[in-house]
Design an enzyme around this catalytic site. Structure first.
Site, PDB file in Angstrom:
ATOM      1  N   LYS A 283       0.875  -1.301  -0.142  1.00 24.91           N
ATOM      2  CA  LYS A 283      -0.052  -0.008  -0.097  1.00 24.91           C
ATOM      3  C   LYS A 283       1.117   1.279  -0.112  1.00 24.91           C
ATOM      4  O   LYS A 283       0.706   2.345  -0.720  1.00 24.91           O
ATOM      5  CB  LYS A 283      -0.957   0.153   1.296  1.00 24.91           C
ATOM      6  N   ASP A 339      -9.742   3.032   3.785  1.00 26.60           N
ATOM      7  CA  ASP A 339     -10.678   1.617   3.968  1.00 26.60           C
ATOM      8  C   ASP A 339     -11.329   1.579   2.556  1.00 26.60           C
ATOM      9  O   ASP A 339     -11.829   2.566   2.163  1.00 26.60           O
ATOM     10  CB  ASP A 339     -11.526   1.815   5.038  1.00 26.60           C
ATOM     11  N   THR A 340     -11.228   0.193   2.187  1.00 26.86           N
ATOM     12  CA  THR A 340     -11.708   0.229   0.692  1.00 26.86           C
ATOM     13  C   THR A 340     -12.823  -1.070   0.830  1.00 26.86           C
ATOM     14  O   THR A 340     -12.794  -1.890   1.572  1.00 26.86           O
ATOM     15  CB  THR A 340     -10.675  -0.304  -0.062  1.00 26.86           C
TER      16      THR A 340
END
Ligand code: IMP
Length: 464
Positions: A283, A339-340
């Site tokens: 990420k 947040d996905t």
């Protein structure tokens, strides 16, 4: 304030209130009383030593009480960075000394009760300056360390969470001035407090504020060896001397202006550090590619945070904010957390916030994809979207950015690349899944990229 591409969220931090500052001054006065009473019984030759004690102990107690009040954890940083700024910071200190000293000229000659306070202050200063050891320890050692810790390391640090930097610096400088409990030092300390606060804000360390404070107090101490302190504090100056002082002040203001521009330029080039509230190094790499070069990213491991972050929100936004706050509040750092979720129309937005654990706790990516395809069996509407929410804590501000990509769910997994639901998500306008795209291709259009581009725009515009 809400912009068209981000949303500012009211913070849940425990911010300092006006009453806290009144309490800090009151703590110091209260803690001073027993020590002053005790010390008044000391023999004359230990008088300054007694003053040292009745300054140091109440200060330490005040710092302790203030830390309790603001609920701060951890100690302030004392690290020595920005070595090339050293001479400039020292020059700035003396320029502020001149300006600070000159402001005292604005005060009228003390009379009435002020005359009494003034005379007492003068006597105390004389006693301090005359005792080379205890006096120096008090003025040039204890005061710089303890006062910087309190006013910059705790108070200003807390204020910077609530107000814009300049407002925070001004308030902390005024509280610092009031703390001196007399009008002569009030003006001088407030002016210096602005400089000390600015340097603390820019460097994030107490090293330079302590150094500046030490330099100026040592200078005052040495000057006090040759001069009656009252000359410092009132206008026993001739007309000619006042004129000289004004000229010197104007020159100092010019130097301050020059230094300010220099510092601003210098700090705009120093990389700013952001914590990404994730343990996932991929990420960070993805984010690094999109954000400006003067941003340095660190993950939770590098920060020393070991426990897993809670994610118990009902929406992606709540989760992103929850993760960000779990790091931003206790560590006092700038944080971004994301947040996905994948939201499928015919499943009423599922898996959504539960995307990572759709097929149960500890489910693998494959388990989740299998469950999704099973739920979708026979469904004609295969519309879906990925949504990423990024929560950012930037000083006092808490902001969320949103990115989304629309698409459809494939009938079966296709492609080897990517992760999560990539193999079943076909973005709108394409006929391949995310897992069939190269990383570059995906990163150009993805939900996360869109949120990150907004974040970048914000950082560029706010020079954060
Ligand atoms: P997180 O909030 O980034 O941890 O994402 C939660 C879950 O959403 C992950 O476990 C993945 O299953 C899924 N997910 C997030 N981003 C993507 C993506 O870009 N492609 C596919 N799945 C994703």
């Amino acid at each position: 304030m809400n912009s068209n591409y981000y949303k500012e969220i009211p913070s849940k931090r425990n911010f300092p209130k006006f009453i806290h500052f009144v309490a800090i001054i009151a703590y110091f006065i209260l803690f001073s009383i027993p020590f002053s009473l005790l010390v008044s019984h000391f023999p004359a030759r230990f008088k300054t030593f007694g003053m040292l004690l009745s300054y140091v102990f109440p200060m330490i107690l005040t710092i302790w009480a203030t830390r309790k009040t603001f609920g701060r954890e951890g100690f302030p940083s004392f690290s020595f960075q920005h070595k090339n700024l050293f001479p400039f910071i020292v020059i700035g200190a003396f320029a502020f000394l001149v300006v600070g000293e000159s402001t005292v000229l604005l005060l009228p000659e003390p009379s009435g009760i002020f005359k009494t306070i003034f005379d007492e202050l003068n006597e105390a200063m004389k006693a301090i300056f005359n005792d080379k050891i205890s006096g120096y320890l008090m003025i040039a050692v204890a005061a710089p360390i303890l006062e910087e810790w309190l006013f910059r390391g705790i108070i200003l640090k807390a204020l910077l969470k609530k107000y814009s930097p300049w407002k925070a610096i001004l308030i902390s400088a005024v509280v610092f001035g009031v703390f001196h409990l007399n009008p002569w030092q009030f003006l001088y300390a407030t002016v210096l407090g602005i400089y000390l606060g600015y340097i603390y804000w820019k460097t994030g360390s107490l090293f330079y504020p302590i150094l500046i404070h030490w330099l100026l107090n040592s200078t005052a101490f040495i000057a006090g060896q040759f001069q009656d302190p009252s000359e410092n504090l009132t206008e026993t100056l001739t007309h000619q001397e006042i004129k000289g002082m004004i000229l010197l002040s104007l020159f100092s203001l010019f130097i301050i202006y020059f230094l300010y521009n220099y510092f601003e330029k210098y700090f705009s080039h120093t990389p700013k550090e952001w914590i990404v509230a994730t343990g996932n190094p991929h990420k960070i790499q993805e984010i690094e590619k999109i954000l400006p070069k003067n941003i340095r990213l660190k993950d939770l491991k590098a920060l020393g945070h070991k426990t897993e972050l809670k994610e118990t929100g009902k929406t992606l936004e709540e989760n992103a904010l929850q993760k960000m706050r779990q790091i931003a509040y206790p560590y006092d750092v700038n944080v971004m957390a994301d947040d996905t979720g994948l939201e499928v129309e015919s499943l009423q937005g599922a898996p959504g916030v539960y995307s990572a654990r759709y097929a149960g706790e500890n489910a693998s990516y494959r388990d989740n994809v299998e469950k999704l395809l099973k739920e979708m069996e026979g469904k004609e509407n295969r519309n879906a979207r990925f949504r990423t929410l990024i929560a950012l804590s930037d000083g006092p501000k808490e902001i969320v950015f949103e990115g989304e990509i629309k698409g459809t769910i494939a009938n079966e997994p296709r492609g080897e690349r990517g992760f999560g639901y990539d193999s079943v998500f076909i973005p709108e306008g394409y006929d391949k899944t995310f897992a069939e795209m190269t990383q570059e291709e995906k990163n150009k259009i993805s939900h996360r990229a869109e949120a990150l581009k907004k974040l970048k725009k914000y950082l560029d515009e706010s020079k954060a």
